[in-house]
Design an enzyme around this catalytic site. Structure first.
Site, PDB file in Angstrom:
ATOM      1  N   ASP A 153      -6.519   6.994   7.106  1.00 42.89           N
ATOM      2  CA  ASP A 153      -7.296   6.170   6.627  1.00 42.89           C
ATOM      3  C   ASP A 153      -8.764   6.046   5.988  1.00 42.89           C
ATOM      4  O   ASP A 153     -10.309   5.706   5.419  1.00 42.89           O
ATOM      5  CB  ASP A 153      -7.794   6.362   8.317  1.00 42.89           C
ATOM      6  CG  ASP A 153      -7.416   5.229   9.468  1.00 42.89           C
ATOM      7  OD1 ASP A 153      -6.127   4.777   9.076  1.00 42.89           O
ATOM      8  OD2 ASP A 153      -6.734   6.163  10.583  1.00 42.89           O
TER       9      ASP A 153
ATOM     10  N   ASP B 224      -8.668   7.945  11.880  1.00 49.05           N
ATOM     11  CA  ASP B 224      -8.899   9.063  12.811  1.00 49.05           C
ATOM     12  C   ASP B 224      -7.939   9.675  12.309  1.00 49.05           C
ATOM     13  O   ASP B 224      -7.375  10.541  11.838  1.00 49.05           O
ATOM     14  CB  ASP B 224      -8.668   9.074  14.346  1.00 49.05           C
ATOM     15  CG  ASP B 224      -6.560   8.390  14.358  1.00 49.05           C
ATOM     16  OD1 ASP B 224      -6.675   7.919  13.347  1.00 49.05           O
ATOM     17  OD2 ASP B 224      -7.135   8.337  15.745  1.00 49.05           O
TER      18      ASP B 224
ATOM     19  N   ASP C 214      -8.842   0.875  14.808  1.00 53.99           N
ATOM     20  CA  ASP C 214      -6.935   1.449  14.807  1.00 53.99           C
ATOM     21  C   ASP C 214      -7.066   1.258  16.225  1.00 53.99           C
ATOM     22  O   ASP C 214      -8.148   1.083  17.214  1.00 53.99           O
ATOM     23  CB  ASP C 214      -6.792   2.447  14.139  1.00 53.99           C
ATOM     24  CG  ASP C 214      -5.292   2.999  14.376  1.00 53.99           C
ATOM     25  OD1 ASP C 214      -4.600   2.139  15.055  1.00 53.99           O
ATOM     26  OD2 ASP C 214      -5.200   3.736  14.048  1.00 53.99           O
TER      27      ASP C 214
END
Length: 912
Positions: A652, A648, A336
């Protein structure tokens, strides 16, 4: 449309319906809410607003499944046979080995079962609802579809809501969508195919209200929410084994067939020679025990555990041991953007004021940094840049946020964008506290998405800017449409040049910067309030400030290191494609010299075949939904890639669990992501991933050394027992002596290899082929050659000693001690210490790293072997005999040929 019919449709497209239709569908009144009677009915119908996890396997069953391994089957059966033959000591040792391995596996697996429980915790909160026309505070578990929920700043959204009223409402959906900035909400319907991150009229369970107020009708609860759907996909996610476990499984099966075949042949040949059943059972078990590397599982566990400790020192916490090796073999890292590759702090990097362009150094909210004009630092207090100072003051005063230090780090209390404006003013020497005292705020208009600006009215008499001044910040369009003048370089008003401003905006946007415009307006001395009408005209344009969440400098270096190591780095984010692509450009994320980016909308229209084609070439995947993250990971894995995935947020979790190694943020990450992951980053920094990859590769290198050391001993022992049994000769080593060699001696000499330092080229090599066998062709050659040497050494020393002394126990003892002497030479040959010494002897430069473990291992081995042969207790237990000095020296002679042999096999199969 009934409530039952609608609510059962798991949050279908309520974002495209007007508020009235949604309220009618759920038979709910936005002003009065549901009645108590209706709530009771719906609780019975829909259940509590909580996530339900499928029941897991009972603990006893998970523990028993740890024994479901081919090599453990052999050991268990061998232990049973030993017990039946009365060899309880042997049986106890064998069973202890299997039990220890089962316990380790059980403890590690239990950690993974906590993920769903963490999801349930993530939605457990309280909420304010309207029922029977009254406000009430209830547990989020009591919420039902159709409830009217009130939201205010700081609240956690308790269920999926279709918003019916908003007042400056902003919601942080980063945990669900990956969007780094709070989302401005409205009640306007949007298209049915609008991505989750852009459904501005919806508020989803698990997100947080950062600003404003609002209310909404509950359209989904519990497992029917978007978070609930992620929970279900997390349960359904396939549980993949790691490359190491897959290779060990294949190796174990192959070894199982070989051992069973040789044991059966030995047993049958012995019976054919007229030997007893008991004697041949003993020989067959001895062969099986000698062939099985009993110490290898323990050594593998210790090696990976040491890797865990090394990684922890470099900010990577491993939750599951096999992840150590897996990370070392990673071929793709999917990360990410927010926080991992970037600072996770908005930073102003470009300013346009007074017709002049300024750049800004420094990152994040730290006041360290400078404002530069033509590469030279500027000082706004000298009066040389009045327009710049006015632009900075506007950003500093027109804000509801402030910066403060926590644990030595500057953080924003409020909106990240406003934090960036304050930080850049601090870099110019402007102090927010002082300026707010000198320019006291009288009134203000908070930011509203309808108007796209924020305004504050200040008493500016003490700073010489007139009695009253309006400061305004907002979107470029909202400001310039209300502006007739702009400040020139001398700080004097001149007619506005909108074309020039648009060029500046476009230049900043191409860098991925988010652009804010700032303006001011002098007003009457007695004005004590501000209305939207006051801002419709007469604004003076002060400038533009372009900001971005910048890449971490150490992450840029880490990306380069990964690329030089043959590891692809891909960005999978919920952010806008322009921003994500700009970050990728800055970080050097590219494939074949370009940054190819795809949006979630494009991925939705692709079938699995098309996705497999573009997933290798794509570098940036922006505005992706949770299911798409999972599809991307699966597509990469189908191409044979070993995928490491960072994340996070709640969104996810499924992809983290599906990836070969899931990496969660230990600081900013959610409980769900942490529990689903194999590894946690304590500093949330991509550079720590690169460090962990380096450690993972070192672990694999050391595991290869351990295998190269242990298996030749087993090979030599097996050949000795097999040939002796087939030719009806006395065994040169007994089964209990084999256990001593395989468990005590092997572990003592092999564990030090786990402490071996990394070799310099570890991050210059390409990732190993995931399909590469555990035992490569060159490694098999090494094992075969050294095994034959060990067989010759054992057999030769045994026969010589038996013929010269006539004492079979002494002969076996000398054979074992000669084998150990050869093993010490061989250990040095594959260790970093031995290779460094050899290079120095040849006149080459070599750095001798920390080799204390190897030295301690060798010394411990020598001490143990002295005890093994010289202590009468050991003599009685293991059927050994004490040696005199001459016999000790004789045992060293057969080990000398190991030196040239080790040089030869190191050329065939280099260990470094």
């Amino acid at each position: 449309m009934s409530a039952t019919a609608t609510a059962s449709q798991v949050a279908h497209n309520y974002h495209e319906l007007p508020v009235l239709e949604v309220s009618q569908a759920f038979n709910s009144n936005p002003d009065r809410g549901l009645t108590s009677a209706e709530v009771s009915k719906r609780i019975e119908e829909f259940g509590s607003n909580e996530l339900t996890a499928k029941p897991g396997k009972p603990g006893w069953l998970r523990f028993l499944l740890q024994f479901n391994q081919a090599l453990l089957y052999i050991l268990l059966i061998a232990g049973i046979i030993k017990a039946l033959l009365g060899s309880w000591t042997n049986a106890a040792v064998i069973w202890a080995v299997t039990l220890i391995n089962a316990i380790i596996g059980f403890v590690q697996e239990s950690k993974a079962e906590e993920a769903i429980a963490a999801l349930a915790k993530a939605v457990s909160t309280e909420a304010t609802v309207i029922r029977n026309g009254q406000k009430s505070r209830i547990s989020s578990q009591e919420i039902v579809p159709g409830d009217v929920v009130l939201l205010t700043s700081g609240d956690k959204v308790p269920a999926d809501l279709r918003l019916v009223n908003t007042r400056n409402l902003q919601v942080d959906e980063s945990a669900l969508t990956g969007e780094s900035l709070p989302v401005e909400k409205s009640t306007t319907p949007v298209d049915s195919d609008t991505p989750l991150a852009e459904r501005v009229n919806m508020a989803y369970a698990g997100s947080f209200v950062t600003f404003g107020q609002g209310s909404g009708i509950v359209v989904a609860t519990g497992s029917s929410t978007e978070m609930g759907r992620i929970s279900q996909s997390l349960e359904k996610g396939s549980s993949l084994s790691t490359p190491l476990t897959r290779k060990f499984d294949k190796f174990s099966q192959t070894l199982l067939y070989i051992i069973l075949g040789l044991a059966a042949m030995t047993f049958a040949v012995g019976l054919g020679q007229g030997r007893s059943w008991a004697e041949m059972f003993e020989a067959a078990v001895a062969l099986a025990v000698s062939a099985i590397p009993e110490g290898l599982p323990a050594v593998v566990t210790v090696t990976m555990a040491i890797g865990v400790n090394r990684m922890a020192r470099r900010h990577a916490i491993i939750r599951k041991l096999p992840a150590v090796e897996t990370l070392g073999g990673a071929t793709v890292i999917c990360s990410d953007k927010t926080g991992t590759l970037t600072e996770n702090q908005m930073t102003v990097q470009a300013i346009y004021a007074g017709g002049q362009d300024f750049s800004v150094s420094g990152t994040g909210y730290n006041p360290d940094g400078e404002i530069l004009f033509e590469q030279q630092p500027v000082d706004v207090e000298t009066g040389n840049f009045p327009s710049l100072k006015a632009c900075l003051m506007a950003g500093l005063l027109c804000t509801d946020s402030h910066l403060e230090q926590k644990d030595g780090t500057w953080v924003v209390v409020g909106d990240p964008t406003e934090g960036a404006l304050i930080a850049v003013a601090n870099k110019a020497g402007l102090n927010q506290s002082q300026l707010t005292q000198l320019n006291k705020r009288i009134d203000g208009i908070p930011f509203e998405s309808q108007f796209q600006y924020m305004a504050t009215l200040h008493d500016t008499r003490q700073t010489g800017n007139g009695a009253r001044t309006l400061y305004v910040k907002g979107s470029v369009e909202a400001i310039t449409s209300r502006t007739q003048q702009m400040l020139n370089a001398d700080g004097q008003p001149v007619p506005i040049n909108c074309e020039l401003i648009e060029q500046q905006v476009e230049a900043m946007a191409q860098q991925g910067l988010r652009v804010l415009a700032l303006a001011k307006k002098p007003v009457a001395d007695k004005q004590n309030s501000v209305k939207h009408e006051d801002i419709e005209t007469g604004l003076i344009f002060l400038g533009l400030q372009g900001m971005i969440d910048p890449p971490r400098p150490e992450a840029i270096a880490a990306v380069r290191a990964c690329q030089s190591a043959g590891i692809q780095v891909k960005m999978i984010t919920g952010d806008h494609i322009t921003t994500a692509k700009a970050i990728a450009d800055r970080m050097g994320l590219e494939k074949d010299g370009r940054v190819q980016a795809f949006e979630g909308k494009q991925l939705t229209q692709m079938d699995d075949g098309e996705l497999k084609q573009i997933v290798e070439q794509g570098v940036v995947f922006a505005r992706v939904a949770p299911e798409q993250k999972l599809r991307l990971v699966e597509a990469l894995q189908s191409q044979g890639e070993i995928v490491a995935m960072t994340g996070d947020g709640v969104n996810d979790a499924p992809a983290l669990k599906q990836a070969d190694i899931g990496i969660a943020m230990g600081g900013a990450g959610t409980d769900v992501a942490r529990e689903a992951a194999d590894m946690l980053l304590t500093d949330d920094n991509f550079a720590s991933i690169e460090a962990a990859v380096e450690e993972g590769r070192t672990v694999y290198q050391n595991l290869q050394k351990a295998i190269a050391f242990i298996l030749p001993v087993n090979g030599g022992e097996s050949m000795t027992i097999l040939i002796s049994a087939l030719f009806a000769r006395e065994l040169p080593i007994l089964s209990l002596q084999v256990l001593w060699l395989n468990m005590v001696n092997s572990v003592t000499m092999t564990v030090p290899l786990a402490f071996e330092p990394k070799f310099q080229r570890v991050m210059k090599q390409k990732p190993r082929n995931p399909k590469e066998r555990l035992l490569s062709g060159t490694l098999l050659q090494r094992i075969a050659i050294v095994s034959v040497f060990n067989w010759i050494l054992i057999f030769g020393m045994f026969e010589w000693a038996r013929q010269t002394t006539g004492n079979i126990n002494l002969a076996r003892t000398m054979a074992i001690q000669a084998l150990i002497a050869g093993r010490i030479v061989y250990l040095l040959s594959i260790s970093h210490l031995g290779n460094a010494i050899f290079r120095k002897i040849r006149g080459k430069s070599a750095k001798i790293g920390d080799s204390r473990a190897i030295i301690i291992g060798i010394l411990s081995t020598v001490v143990l072997q002295v005890i093994f042969s010289q202590w009468n207790v050991m003599n009685n237990l293991f059927a050994t005999a004490p040696l005199n000095l001459n016999q000790w020296l004789i045992c060293l002679i057969p080990a000398l040929p190991m030196i040239p042999l080790a040089v030869f096999v190191n050329r065939i199969d280099p260990v470094e």
